[in-house]
Design a protein around this motif. Structure first.
Motif, PDB file in Angstrom:
ATOM      1  N   SER B 226      -2.087   3.815  -5.050  1.00 39.26           N
ATOM      2  CA  SER B 226      -1.227   2.587  -5.390  1.00 39.26           C
ATOM      3  C   SER B 226      -2.384   1.666  -6.027  1.00 39.26           C
ATOM      4  O   SER B 226      -2.332   0.697  -6.796  1.00 39.26           O
ATOM      5  CB  SER B 226      -0.545   2.018  -4.453  1.00 39.26           C
ATOM      6  OG  SER B 226      -0.559   2.711  -3.262  1.00 39.26           O
ATOM      7  N   LYS B 229      -3.272   1.791  -9.432  1.00 35.24           N
ATOM      8  CA  LYS B 229      -2.162   1.197 -10.203  1.00 35.24           C
ATOM      9  C   LYS B 229      -2.344  -0.302 -10.491  1.00 35.24           C
ATOM     10  O   LYS B 229      -1.792  -0.923 -11.697  1.00 35.24           O
ATOM     11  CB  LYS B 229      -0.744   1.546  -9.725  1.00 35.24           C
ATOM     12  CG  LYS B 229      -0.296   2.902  -9.961  1.00 35.24           C
ATOM     13  CD  LYS B 229       0.993   3.303  -9.629  1.00 35.24           C
ATOM     14  CE  LYS B 229       1.388   4.630  -9.353  1.00 35.24           C
ATOM     15  NZ  LYS B 229       1.545   5.093  -8.033  1.00 35.24           N
ATOM     16  N   MET B 230      -2.994  -0.788  -9.745  1.00 36.65           N
ATOM     17  CA  MET B 230      -3.464  -2.339  -9.937  1.00 36.65           C
ATOM     18  C   MET B 230      -4.382  -2.397 -11.046  1.00 36.65           C
ATOM     19  O   MET B 230      -5.255  -1.760 -11.430  1.00 36.65           O
ATOM     20  CB  MET B 230      -3.920  -2.883  -8.666  1.00 36.65           C
ATOM     21  CG  MET B 230      -3.019  -3.013  -7.734  1.00 36.65           C
ATOM     22  SD  MET B 230      -3.654  -3.597  -6.098  1.00 36.65           S
ATOM     23  CE  MET B 230      -3.822  -5.297  -6.326  1.00 36.65           C
ATOM     24  N   LEU B 285       0.840  -2.702   0.117  1.00 38.66           N
ATOM     25  CA  LEU B 285       0.229  -1.568  -0.292  1.00 38.66           C
ATOM     26  C   LEU B 285      -0.094  -0.610   0.837  1.00 38.66           C
ATOM     27  O   LEU B 285      -0.119   0.633   0.478  1.00 38.66           O
ATOM     28  CB  LEU B 285      -1.202  -2.221  -0.663  1.00 38.66           C
ATOM     29  CG  LEU B 285      -1.304  -2.671  -2.286  1.00 38.66           C
ATOM     30  CD1 LEU B 285      -2.612  -3.368  -2.552  1.00 38.66           C
ATOM     31  CD2 LEU B 285      -0.944  -1.809  -3.335  1.00 38.66           C
TER      32      LEU B 285
END
Lengths: 472, 287
Positions: B226, B229-230, B285
């Protein structure tokens, strides 16, 4: 098989990818070694024909259309679709020309629908994004594309309008808004996944639409679709969302090239003016005989730059690219001042200091005051600029103006522009419109162009590359 | 060398390097068609590792040529050993040898320093030649390399043309710092290695960090996925994931919590802005 691959390579070239004969030969050799199983086939072709990560999008798209199971191996069908590519006489003809009665009226725009129906569309959109099942996503997009009815030639010409129509039907923006509303309530992790899915959905939409166009309109559509993939030569205002992201990457590479190329040049060029002081110093070692001359170091001139960007309508995309480019090579300049305008200029230099360019651009839209009426008015802009920011101009400064010179029939006030040009070293105007449209309708390019040192047409990446090399 | 794609896969796996079809096919083509393999991708996804694993799988030597700005022929190909040549000339002066004799003497194999490129060509058995970070070298070097790699021979003025005894497997890596010329790209098989998917990354963590427990491995890979994805300046790579996993194993933890992640985040992210960005949203997160 061989001829299929050759055709495929020829089509790839249309998207602007360079494919040489030896690469095609390698692809064939590789296939002979590994066989034709679909995944292997794909990987062999991509690793031998494609040499740049940026080209993968175009490759994937073409691969999906060209080697679609529906017509893979059906040479006859392919011949009917693309007569001039395969070389069959056109009597066979494409089939998509006769119109279906009533198809024109069948379009739904989404506005006319009842309240209940509209909400249902939003709900299903939000649901699809939340679940993220690829099959569902595709199905929904297919439904949207179907809503267009029979695809016409105008749709092909104006693909962004067509995309908008589909989005309206699917209540895309409403759905995105709903999701954004929910964003603060869910976990960051989930929100990131939603964003990714939205991007993906956009890709699927383009892909489905293009496939529909190709199967409906035949060779003409295929060619248009392929040419649209060539981001180097595609007009800035025609870019799709994923393509804009791609151009951003290319621009940062271009910026790097510009910055390093110059430093390399100036290191090498040590000749020209003799440095007398050092020559005499050196000659002391040989009893005062100047054996070898010492040359003066060359310092690249670092210009001062003022960028004045139009942020209205179609020019906007290009202005953002230019801001990105200028700020990525900031070290090449003594100082960069940037202004944006629609009908009044505002100083946005501060937005970019020590931060990401994307953040800066976002803040401009939120905070800067550059538009009172949302209609561009160059005359007013020049009056205001002269009044408020005259002191940023001097004889060392290069002024770069980005705009289409479409003044909405307002007063031109060229005298103020002339005064501004008189204050700077040189004025360069970049116009993102095709040159043949200049001075048509409300464009008054030549009125202002008269006072500029240079005026360039700059509507795609290739031209931007060329122009920037000349002015920097 | 390799009979099939499956053989490459299994042999690389025994070297603790996991490959997918895509990588296996590219490697297979490079070996079979005798073309250099150009690998691109973000830093830390295992480009250099692939070359090392490949040399292990083929059971041959790995010769590495690290590129940098200013690298030239003499450092890549060969050099004369000047100091030794000088010594020989001085020594010959003491004995009564003629200049002709000395000249014939000092340009012989004895005074010859073979650099990586020549070493790779002269090796008896095919070796793996790794040209690392080719994008850091200058354009001139690139065109020189082109000549050497197109027909695997180099010309040395004093010795004549040196032909390859065996054709090496050439692997070039690049971080996309600059673009290569079309001429070079045309001659290569191209492979782009991207960040791995969740399952693949998990498999890599398991294979490379043997002591890790299953729950922790899944959680930490999920977190890294994750993070990627930022919108970050530099997203964490596999190598960072592995470093982090090893650290957590050494610390003896068996599950992730916010505080632990905050304290070790600097292993994953190398820019202060990125760390700040991730810290702001840390609650959402951590899985």
């Amino acid at each position: 098989m061989d001829s299929k691959i050759l055709e495929f390579a020829a089509l790839l070239r249309k998207t602007g990818i360079t494919v040489s004969h030896s690469e095609v030969a390698e692809a064939l050799e590789g296939l002979a070694e590994l066989g034709l199983e679909r995944d292997i086939f794909y990987n062999v072709l991509s690793s031998t024909l494609i040499k740049d990560q940026a080209d993968f999008r175009a490759f994937d798209k073409l691969f999906e259309i060209y080697f679609n199971p529906r017509f893979f191996g059906h040479r006859q069908a392919a011949a009917l679709r693309w007569p001039e590519l395969i070389g069959v006489d056109e009597n066979g003809g494409c089939t998509g020309t006769d119109s279906v009665p009533g198809a024109e009226h069948g379009r739904t725009t989404g506005f006319g629908q009842g309240q209940g129906l509209a909400t249902a569309a939003v709900d299903s959109f939000v649901q699809v994004i939340k679940v993220g099942d690829p099959g569902w996503m595709r199905e929904m997009v297919k439904r949207g594309v179907k809503s267009l009815g029979r695809i016409k030639k105008e749709d092909l010409k104006n693909i962004s309008d067509t995309v908008r129509q589909v989005k309206v039907f699917l209540e895309w923006n409403m759905g995105t808004y709903e999701l954004e509303k929910e964003a603060p309530l869910v976990n960051e992790e989930i929100w990131l996944i939603w964003q990714e899915r939205l991007m993906e959905l956009e890709e699927i939409l383009y892909r489905e639409l293009e496939q529909a166009m190709v199967s409906e309109l035949g060779s003409e559509a295929l060619e248009t679709v392929l040419i649209r993939e060539n981001v180097n030569q595609l007009d800035f205002y025609r870019l799709s969302v994923p393509q804009v992201a791609e151009i951003r990457k290319k621009i940062s590479k271009l910026a790097h090239k510009l910055a390093s190329r110059l430093s390399f040049r100036h290191k090498k060029a040590k000749h020209g003016k003799i440095d007398l002081y050092r020559t005499i110093r050196k000659s002391m070692a040989y009893g005062g005989v100047p054996i070898s001359p010492a040359f003066r170091d060359r310092y690249p001139t670092r210009p001062q730059i003022v960028v004045l960007c139009d942020l209205s309508g179609s020019v906007k995309v290009f202005s953002e690219f230019m801001l990105q480019l200028v700020y990525s090579i900031q070290s090449r300049f003594v100082h960069v001042r940037s202004f944006v305008f629609v009908d009044t200029p505002d100083d946005v230099t501060g937005y970019f200091q020590n931060r990401e360019i994307a953040d800066g651009i976002r803040d401009i839209y939120n905070w800067a005051r550059f538009s009172k009426t949302a209609f561009s008015d160059y005359g007013l802009v020049f009056i205001d600029f002269w009044g408020k920011y005259r002191d940023v101009l001097d004889k060392k400064t290069t002024l770069i103006i980005i705009g289409d010179a479409r003044n909405n029939y307002n007063k031109e006030h060229a005298d103020y522009f002339q005064k501004i040009c008189g204050e700077v070293r040189k004025t360069v105007w970049l116009n993102p419109e095709p040159a043949e449209n200049w001075d048509m309708e409300d464009s008054i390019m030549s009125v202002y162009g008269r006072h500029c040192s240079q005026v360039f047409e700059c509507r795609n990446l290739e031209q931007l590359d060329r122009v920037v090399r000349r002015i920097i | 060398m390799f009979g099939s794609m499956e053989e490459i896969k299994s042999k690389l796996t025994t070297q603790n390097y996991l490959v997918n079809d895509r990588v296996a096919i590219a490697v297979f083509l490079a070996v079979k068609l005798r073309k250099p393999l150009l690998i691109e991708g973000p830093a830390g996804v295992g480009k250099t590792e692939l070359a090392k694993a490949l040399s292990g799988a083929m059971n041959t030597e790995l010769i590495r040529l690290q590129c940098y700005e200013g690298l030239d022929e003499s450092k890549a190909l060969f050099e004369w050993n000047y100091q030794k040549q000088l010594l020989r000339i001085q020594a010959n002066h003491l004995t009564d040898k003629s200049w002709e004799e000395t000249k014939a003497n000092i340009f012989s194999e004895e005074f010859f320093l073979a650099r990586p490129l020549l070493k790779a060509i002269q090796a008896k058995d095919p070796v793996v030649l790794l040209v690392d970070e080719l994008d850091k070298s200058d354009e001139e070097f690139e065109s020189f390399l082109l000549e050497a790699l197109s027909d695997y021979q180099v010309s040395i003025p004093e010795l004549g043309t040196v032909k390859a005894r065996s054709i090496p497997v050439v692997i070039m890596t690049s971080n996309n710092y600059r673009d290569f010329s079309d001429a070079l790209k045309r001659r290569c098989i191209h492979l782009y290695i991207d960040y791995p998917s969740f399952d693949r990354e998990l498999a890599i963590v398991r294979i490379k960090v043997p002591g890790i427990n299953e729950v922790l491995a899944q959680k930490l890979v999920g977190f890294v996925q994750s993070l990627r994805k930022m919108a970050l300046k530099k997203a964490p790579s596999i190598s960072e994931t592995l470093d982090w996993a090893r650290t957590l194993v050494i610390l003896g933890v068996d599950t992730l919590d916010e505080e632990l992640v905050m304290n070790t985040l600097n292993l994953l992210l190398k820019y202060q802005q990125d760390i700040k960005k991730a810290e702001e949203r840390i609650g959402g997160l951590v899985p």
